[in-house]
Design a protein around this motif. Structure first.
Motif, PDB file in Angstrom:
ATOM      1  N   GLN A   1      -5.155 -32.785  26.287  1.00 16.27           N
ATOM      2  CA  GLN A   1      -4.154 -33.242  26.935  1.00 16.27           C
ATOM      3  C   GLN A   1      -4.435 -33.611  28.373  1.00 16.27           C
ATOM      4  O   GLN A   1      -5.057 -32.750  29.185  1.00 16.27           O
ATOM      5  N   VAL A   2      -4.255 -34.855  28.849  1.00 18.91           N
ATOM      6  CA  VAL A   2      -4.746 -35.215  30.009  1.00 18.91           C
ATOM      7  C   VAL A   2      -3.675 -34.770  31.093  1.00 18.91           C
ATOM      8  O   VAL A   2      -2.288 -35.138  30.824  1.00 18.91           O
ATOM      9  N   GLN A   3      -3.878 -34.118  32.146  1.00 17.26           N
ATOM     10  CA  GLN A   3      -2.973 -33.975  33.160  1.00 17.26           C
ATOM     11  C   GLN A   3      -3.687 -34.234  34.607  1.00 17.26           C
ATOM     12  O   GLN A   3      -4.751 -34.156  35.031  1.00 17.26           O
ATOM     13  N   LEU A   4      -2.738 -34.818  35.468  1.00 22.34           N
ATOM     14  CA  LEU A   4      -3.184 -35.372  36.844  1.00 22.34           C
ATOM     15  C   LEU A   4      -1.993 -34.523  37.632  1.00 22.34           C
ATOM     16  O   LEU A   4      -0.955 -34.882  37.404  1.00 22.34           O
ATOM     17  N   VAL A   5      -2.566 -33.536  38.468  1.00 21.64           N
ATOM     18  CA  VAL A   5      -1.280 -32.683  39.226  1.00 21.64           C
ATOM     19  C   VAL A   5      -1.644 -32.925  40.857  1.00 21.64           C
ATOM     20  O   VAL A   5      -2.586 -32.493  41.261  1.00 21.64           O
ATOM     21  N   GLU A   6      -0.728 -33.685  41.233  1.00 22.18           N
ATOM     22  CA  GLU A   6      -0.777 -33.854  42.749  1.00 22.18           C
ATOM     23  C   GLU A   6      -0.120 -32.422  43.680  1.00 22.18           C
ATOM     24  O   GLU A   6       0.674 -31.985  43.080  1.00 22.18           O
TER      25      GLU A   6
ATOM     26  N   ALA B   1      -7.506 -32.855  38.136  1.00 23.53           N
ATOM     27  CA  ALA B   1      -7.480 -33.652  36.880  1.00 23.53           C
ATOM     28  C   ALA B   1      -8.142 -32.405  35.909  1.00 23.53           C
ATOM     29  O   ALA B   1      -8.814 -31.703  35.963  1.00 23.53           O
ATOM     30  N   SER B   2      -7.272 -32.579  34.509  1.00 30.02           N
ATOM     31  CA  SER B   2      -7.777 -31.958  33.329  1.00 30.02           C
ATOM     32  C   SER B   2      -7.623 -32.800  32.147  1.00 30.02           C
ATOM     33  O   SER B   2      -6.839 -33.846  32.098  1.00 30.02           O
TER      34      SER B   2
ATOM     35  N   PHE C   1      -8.019 -46.892  29.174  1.00 32.84           N
ATOM     36  CA  PHE C   1      -7.207 -45.640  29.627  1.00 32.84           C
ATOM     37  C   PHE C   1      -6.713 -45.675  31.205  1.00 32.84           C
ATOM     38  O   PHE C   1      -7.694 -45.824  31.924  1.00 32.84           O
ATOM     39  N   ASP C   2      -5.426 -45.125  31.103  1.00 35.73           N
ATOM     40  CA  ASP C   2      -4.793 -45.308  32.592  1.00 35.73           C
ATOM     41  C   ASP C   2      -3.756 -44.085  32.592  1.00 35.73           C
ATOM     42  O   ASP C   2      -2.882 -44.146  31.696  1.00 35.73           O
ATOM     43  N   TYR C   3      -4.003 -43.219  33.578  1.00 35.74           N
ATOM     44  CA  TYR C   3      -3.162 -42.033  33.575  1.00 35.74           C
ATOM     45  C   TYR C   3      -2.678 -41.810  34.909  1.00 35.74           C
ATOM     46  O   TYR C   3      -3.269 -42.243  35.976  1.00 35.74           O
ATOM     47  N   TRP C   4      -1.370 -41.304  35.158  1.00 30.13           N
ATOM     48  CA  TRP C   4      -0.969 -40.915  36.150  1.00 30.13           C
ATOM     49  C   TRP C   4      -0.426 -39.582  36.175  1.00 30.13           C
ATOM     50  O   TRP C   4      -0.055 -39.032  35.198  1.00 30.13           O
ATOM     51  N   GLY C   5      -0.284 -39.136  37.665  1.00 24.27           N
ATOM     52  CA  GLY C   5       0.168 -37.925  37.712  1.00 24.27           C
ATOM     53  C   GLY C   5       1.821 -38.065  38.122  1.00 24.27           C
ATOM     54  O   GLY C   5       2.257 -39.101  38.062  1.00 24.27           O
ATOM     55  N   GLN C   6       2.446 -36.797  38.263  1.00 21.20           N
ATOM     56  CA  GLN C   6       3.999 -37.017  38.525  1.00 21.20           C
ATOM     57  C   GLN C   6       4.263 -37.298  40.038  1.00 21.20           C
ATOM     58  O   GLN C   6       5.618 -37.712  40.239  1.00 21.20           O
TER      59      GLN C   6
END
Length: 115
Positions: free
Chosen positions: A1-6, A24-25, A102-107
């Motif tokens: 599971q991809v996570q970006l945590v600001e 990032a994880s 692949f394109d991922y965003w944080g919250q």
């Protein structure tokens, strides 16, 4: 599971500084191009700064000389050092990771510059 945590957002007076972090994880962080975007109320999301996997950087003209983007591949963390903050920098700041399709965003993290 991809996570970006600001983290690191908050309220700061004009002229002040903040440092944003994005942990990032779930991705091979060093392979991704990374970026910071921001979205102010009523406006479209815009690119603030980006850094390639090779370390090349680019900045929006509005933040050149004030903001610095950096990455630590061993910690899988992206940073944005923001100095000389202005009220117009007020926005939600988002971390982004891109590699091919692949394109991922944080919250997002809120930055408010106000006296």
């Amino acid at each position: 599971q991809v996570q970006l945590v600001e983290s690191g957002g908050g309220l700061v007076q004009p002229g002040g500084s903040l440092r944003l972090s994005c942990a990032a994880s779930g991705i091979s962080f060093s392979m991704y191009g990374m970026g910071w975007y921001r979205q102010a109320p009523g406006k479209q999301r815009e690119l603030v700064a980006a850094i390639t996997r090779g370390g090349s950087t680019n900045y929006d003209d509005s933040v050149k000389g004030r903001f610095t983007i950096a990455r630590d591949n061993t910690k899988k963390t992206l940073y944005l050092q923001m100095n000389s903050l202005k009220p117009e920098d007020t926005a939600v700041y988002y971390c982004n990771a891109q590699l091919d399709r692949f394109d991922y965003w944080g919250q997002g993290t809120q930055v408010t510059v106000s006296s």
